[in-house]
Scaffold this motif. Structure first.
Motif, PDB file in Angstrom:
ATOM      1  N   MET A   1      -6.117  65.065 -68.432  1.00 62.11           N
ATOM      2  CA  MET A   1      -5.385  63.802 -68.394  1.00 62.11           C
ATOM      3  C   MET A   1      -6.334  62.611 -68.357  1.00 62.11           C
ATOM      4  SD  MET A   1      -2.432  62.560 -65.716  1.00 62.11           S
ATOM      5  CE  MET A   1      -1.429  63.961 -66.139  1.00 62.11           C
ATOM      6  N   LEU A   2      -7.475  62.794 -67.672  1.00 65.10           N
ATOM      7  CA  LEU A   2      -8.451  61.709 -67.623  1.00 65.10           C
ATOM      8  C   LEU A   2      -8.981  61.394 -69.019  1.00 65.10           C
ATOM      9  CD1 LEU A   2     -10.452  62.601 -64.396  1.00 65.10           C
ATOM     10  CD2 LEU A   2      -8.711  60.822 -64.688  1.00 65.10           C
ATOM     11  N   ARG A   3      -9.179  62.449 -69.831  1.00 59.74           N
ATOM     12  CA  ARG A   3      -9.607  62.214 -71.213  1.00 59.74           C
ATOM     13  C   ARG A   3      -8.542  61.456 -71.977  1.00 59.74           C
ATOM     14  NH1 ARG A   3     -11.324  67.638 -70.860  1.00 59.74           N
ATOM     15  NH2 ARG A   3      -9.482  68.270 -72.067  1.00 59.74           N
ATOM     16  N   ASP A   4      -7.269  61.791 -71.728  1.00 58.18           N
ATOM     17  CA  ASP A   4      -6.186  61.088 -72.397  1.00 58.18           C
ATOM     18  C   ASP A   4      -6.145  59.626 -71.996  1.00 58.18           C
ATOM     19  OD1 ASP A   4      -5.530  63.464 -73.559  1.00 58.18           O
ATOM     20  OD2 ASP A   4      -3.937  63.948 -72.131  1.00 58.18           O
ATOM     21  N   LEU A   5      -6.411  59.346 -70.715  1.00 61.00           N
ATOM     22  CA  LEU A   5      -6.352  57.970 -70.231  1.00 61.00           C
ATOM     23  C   LEU A   5      -7.408  57.093 -70.883  1.00 61.00           C
ATOM     24  CD1 LEU A   5      -5.725  58.476 -66.394  1.00 61.00           C
ATOM     25  CD2 LEU A   5      -4.128  57.585 -68.078  1.00 61.00           C
ATOM     26  N   ARG A   6      -8.599  57.649 -71.103  1.00 58.63           N
ATOM     27  CA  ARG A   6      -9.683  56.847 -71.681  1.00 58.63           C
ATOM     28  C   ARG A   6      -9.363  56.401 -73.103  1.00 58.63           C
ATOM     29  NH1 ARG A   6     -13.182  60.604 -69.011  1.00 58.63           N
ATOM     30  NH2 ARG A   6     -13.358  61.816 -70.947  1.00 58.63           N
ATOM     31  N   GLY A   7      -8.583  57.191 -73.820  1.00 61.38           N
ATOM     32  CA  GLY A   7      -8.343  56.858 -75.220  1.00 61.38           C
ATOM     33  C   GLY A   7      -7.040  56.146 -75.489  1.00 61.38           C
ATOM     34  N   VAL A   8      -6.315  55.755 -74.449  1.00 57.75           N
ATOM     35  CA  VAL A   8      -5.003  55.132 -74.664  1.00 57.75           C
ATOM     36  C   VAL A   8      -5.171  53.678 -75.098  1.00 57.75           C
ATOM     37  CG1 VAL A   8      -2.849  54.424 -73.568  1.00 57.75           C
ATOM     38  CG2 VAL A   8      -3.833  56.662 -73.064  1.00 57.75           C
ATOM     39  N   GLY A 119       0.357  59.851 -74.408  1.00 55.13           N
ATOM     40  CA  GLY A 119       1.025  61.124 -74.588  1.00 55.13           C
ATOM     41  C   GLY A 119       2.066  61.376 -73.508  1.00 55.13           C
ATOM     42  N   VAL A 120       2.766  62.496 -73.631  1.00 58.54           N
ATOM     43  CA  VAL A 120       3.858  62.799 -72.708  1.00 58.54           C
ATOM     44  C   VAL A 120       3.331  63.005 -71.294  1.00 58.54           C
ATOM     45  CG1 VAL A 120       5.702  64.444 -72.197  1.00 58.54           C
ATOM     46  CG2 VAL A 120       5.214  63.814 -74.568  1.00 58.54           C
ATOM     47  N   ARG A 121       2.197  63.697 -71.142  1.00 58.30           N
ATOM     48  CA  ARG A 121       1.672  63.959 -69.798  1.00 58.30           C
ATOM     49  C   ARG A 121       1.333  62.672 -69.064  1.00 58.30           C
ATOM     50  NH1 ARG A 121      -3.126  68.059 -69.947  1.00 58.30           N
ATOM     51  NH2 ARG A 121      -3.877  66.529 -71.472  1.00 58.30           N
ATOM     52  N   VAL A 122       0.675  61.764 -69.747  1.00 62.94           N
ATOM     53  CA  VAL A 122       0.294  60.502 -69.110  1.00 62.94           C
ATOM     54  C   VAL A 122       1.533  59.697 -68.747  1.00 62.94           C
ATOM     55  CG1 VAL A 122      -0.870  58.295 -69.496  1.00 62.94           C
ATOM     56  CG2 VAL A 122      -1.938  60.423 -70.251  1.00 62.94           C
ATOM     57  N   THR A 123       2.492  59.621 -69.660  1.00 61.42           N
ATOM     58  CA  THR A 123       3.697  58.831 -69.404  1.00 61.42           C
ATOM     59  C   THR A 123       4.513  59.430 -68.256  1.00 61.42           C
ATOM     60  OG1 THR A 123       3.768  58.250 -71.757  1.00 61.42           O
ATOM     61  CG2 THR A 123       5.753  57.874 -70.466  1.00 61.42           C
ATOM     62  N   ALA A 124       4.661  60.749 -68.235  1.00 59.70           N
ATOM     63  CA  ALA A 124       5.429  61.387 -67.158  1.00 59.70           C
ATOM     64  C   ALA A 124       4.753  61.178 -65.804  1.00 59.70           C
ATOM     65  CB  ALA A 124       5.579  62.877 -67.447  1.00 59.70           C
ATOM     66  N   ALA A 125       3.436  61.317 -65.757  1.00 60.97           N
ATOM     67  CA  ALA A 125       2.723  61.099 -64.502  1.00 60.97           C
ATOM     68  C   ALA A 125       2.868  59.649 -64.039  1.00 60.97           C
ATOM     69  CB  ALA A 125       1.250  61.451 -64.681  1.00 60.97           C
ATOM     70  N   ALA A 126       2.768  58.710 -64.965  1.00 64.03           N
ATOM     71  CA  ALA A 126       2.912  57.298 -64.604  1.00 64.03           C
ATOM     72  C   ALA A 126       4.319  57.011 -64.093  1.00 64.03           C
ATOM     73  CB  ALA A 126       2.606  56.422 -65.817  1.00 64.03           C
ATOM     74  N   PHE A 127       5.319  57.606 -64.707  1.00 64.70           N
ATOM     75  CA  PHE A 127       6.704  57.405 -64.268  1.00 64.70           C
ATOM     76  C   PHE A 127       6.905  57.909 -62.837  1.00 64.70           C
ATOM     77  CE2 PHE A 127      11.033  59.190 -63.957  1.00 64.70           C
ATOM     78  CZ  PHE A 127      11.777  58.035 -64.131  1.00 64.70           C
ATOM     79  N   VAL A 128       6.404  59.114 -62.549  1.00 65.08           N
ATOM     80  CA  VAL A 128       6.567  59.687 -61.207  1.00 65.08           C
ATOM     81  C   VAL A 128       5.802  58.868 -60.172  1.00 65.08           C
ATOM     82  CG1 VAL A 128       6.079  61.710 -59.766  1.00 65.08           C
ATOM     83  CG2 VAL A 128       6.995  62.006 -62.084  1.00 65.08           C
ATOM     84  N   LEU A 129       4.572  58.467 -60.481  1.00 65.44           N
ATOM     85  CA  LEU A 129       3.778  57.690 -59.525  1.00 65.44           C
ATOM     86  C   LEU A 129       4.393  56.321 -59.268  1.00 65.44           C
ATOM     87  CD1 LEU A 129       0.148  58.541 -60.729  1.00 65.44           C
ATOM     88  CD2 LEU A 129       1.320  59.346 -58.663  1.00 65.44           C
ATOM     89  N   THR A 130       4.986  55.734 -60.286  1.00 65.73           N
ATOM     90  CA  THR A 130       5.642  54.428 -60.087  1.00 65.73           C
ATOM     91  C   THR A 130       6.818  54.554 -59.129  1.00 65.73           C
ATOM     92  OG1 THR A 130       5.006  53.747 -62.325  1.00 65.73           O
ATOM     93  CG2 THR A 130       6.759  52.495 -61.259  1.00 65.73           C
ATOM     94  N   LEU A 131       7.644  55.580 -59.338  1.00 67.83           N
ATOM     95  CA  LEU A 131       8.772  55.787 -58.424  1.00 67.83           C
ATOM     96  C   LEU A 131       8.291  56.113 -57.013  1.00 67.83           C
ATOM     97  CD1 LEU A 131      11.248  57.897 -60.612  1.00 67.83           C
ATOM     98  CD2 LEU A 131      11.344  55.459 -60.077  1.00 67.83           C
ATOM     99  N   ALA A 132       7.224  56.900 -56.909  1.00 69.44           N
ATOM    100  CA  ALA A 132       6.717  57.260 -55.581  1.00 69.44           C
ATOM    101  C   ALA A 132       6.193  56.028 -54.849  1.00 69.44           C
ATOM    102  CB  ALA A 132       5.618  58.306 -55.725  1.00 69.44           C
ATOM    103  N   ALA A 133       5.492  55.146 -55.563  1.00 64.29           N
ATOM    104  CA  ALA A 133       4.960  53.939 -54.926  1.00 64.29           C
ATOM    105  C   ALA A 133       6.097  53.033 -54.458  1.00 64.29           C
ATOM    106  CB  ALA A 133       4.059  53.193 -55.911  1.00 64.29           C
TER     107      ALA A 133
END
Length: 399
Positions: A1-8, A119-133
């Motif tokens: 996921m970290l690799r995905d984040l660098r290229g977004v 990608g889907v993994r990054v977006t799903a993780a961001a969605f969950v972390l936003t709701l958690a915060a």
């Protein structure tokens, strides 16, 4: 996921390096939110001098999302927590919550752009972390369970809607790019087949001449020839005919339709070349484009000659379509071991009329022709606002 984040990054528009989303809507929304949030936090929230920086923290991610969606999301998540925490610390009469409408106006565009870009993994993780915060700062408050549940649910649905819309556009864009790539590949193959047909015509003409001259040589030479020489000429004739037949088979394979019909035979009329540039330029002048031709007296192979002609022809066709009445210069010159072809036009004197959609093969064809001879083609706008096409071909044995 970290690799995905660098290229977004926000996807770019086709054929350019600019983001596909326009900047102005993000600027307008960010400015509107900044003003509104500053007034809200200062008047209703009682934040005092802190109202402006907190408002900037809420509105800033909207503007940032246009270029760096992951960084914008991180700032947005902080912006969803800071106003609530600061309201609790200052004992504000109105404690801002992440699902307030004005704050969601800043969150929804960011989540939409993130889903479009990542990608889907990054977006799903961001969605969950936003709701958690958001839930982390809302749960400790003394709030009715029904109100808390409704707030969190409506907020989650709003964010999910933005994510789904962004992801749907991402999928649609990727599908369109795949189709465009396939169409482009087919067009390149079609253009290569067309180039092969033209090269076949050039070579077939000369091979036909060789075959005819070899067959008739024993009868044209005064006094005749001995039997050994006659056999040599017969072998040359047979080799030339075999070469023509092989070219026909190759051309049929490139067409994807088997051998060419036997009744057609090879075309023996040569393709246009360097000597025909004058007629080409004159026809363009009659179309209302002032063209100045400067062509050196060069000896080129038939393939090089037809390539020079086709490059100039396509470049002038583009001038007629897109830069009417623009002063144009055509230069064909030899430099060291290379032949340089340059077509440069100044800005058009009048706006171009809407032209019918072309096949999109102009630049592709020029590039394929030049590359087939080991040359290089460059195209681009000039500093004066015109356009230039420059091809460099190695002279090889034909120079």
């Amino acid at each position: 996921m970290l690799r995905d984040l660098r290229g977004v990054r926000v996807p770019t528009a086709p054929g350019s390096d600019q983001p596909m989303l326009r900047r102005r809507p993000f600027v307008v929304l960010a400015c509107g939110l900044l003003i509104w949030q500053a007034l809200f936090f200062a008047v209703s929230g009682g934040f005092g001098i802190l109202a402006v920086p907190v408002a900037a923290l809420v509105a800033g991610p909207v503007l940032w999302a246009w270029h760096r969606p992951v960084a914008a999301w991180a700032a947005m998540t902080a912006a969803a927590v800071v106003p609530t925490g600061l309201g609790l610390v200052l004992d504000s009469l109105i404690v801002p919550l992440p699902w307030y409408f004005d704050q969601m106006l800043a969150q929804l565009p960011v989540m939409y752009v993130l889903a479009l870009s990542a990608g889907v993994r990054v977006t799903a993780a961001a969605f969950v972390l936003t709701l958690a915060a958001g839930a982390a700062v809302a749960l400790p408050q003394d709030m009715e369970p029904d109100r808390l549940a409704r707030g969190l649910l409506s907020w989650a649905l709003a964010l999910l809607t933005a994510v789904i819309l962004g992801y749907a556009r991402r999928v649609r864009r990727l599908a369109t790019l795949r189709v465009a790539e396939e169409v482009g590949r087919l067009r390149i193959l079609e253009e290569r087949a067309r180039i092969a047909r033209e090269l076949h015509d050039v070579v077939a003409h000369h091979m036909s001449v060789i075959a005819v001259r070899a067959a008739s040589a024993p009868y044209r030479i005064p006094g005749g020839v001995n039997e050994e020489v006659a056999r040599e000429f017969a072998d040359l004739n047979a080799a030339a005919r075999a070469s023509i037949q092989d070219m026909r088979h190759l051309l049929g394979a490139l067409r994807g339709s088997g051998d060419a019909p036997r009744s057609q035979g090879p075309q023996t009329e040569p393709q246009p070349g360097l000597d025909d540039l004058g007629k080409l330029v004159e026809s363009v002048r009659r179309a209302g484009v002032p063209v100045r031709l400067s062509a050196a007296d060069l000896e080129l192979s038939p393939v090089q000659s037809v390539t020079v002609y086709r490059v100039v022809q396509e470049a002038l066709s583009n001038v007629v379509r897109h830069a009417p009445a623009a002063e144009t210069t055509v230069t064909v010159a030899a430099a060291d071991d290379r032949v340089t072809v340059e077509v440069e036009n100044r800005p058009p004197r009048r706006p171009a009329a809407p032209a019918p959609a072309g096949s999109g093969l102009g630049l592709i064809g020029m590039r394929e022709r030049v590359a087939a001879l080991g040359g290089r083609l460059t195209t681009g706008a000039t500093d004066e606002g015109g356009f230039a096409v420059r091809a460099e071909l190695p002279r090889g044995d034909g120079g």
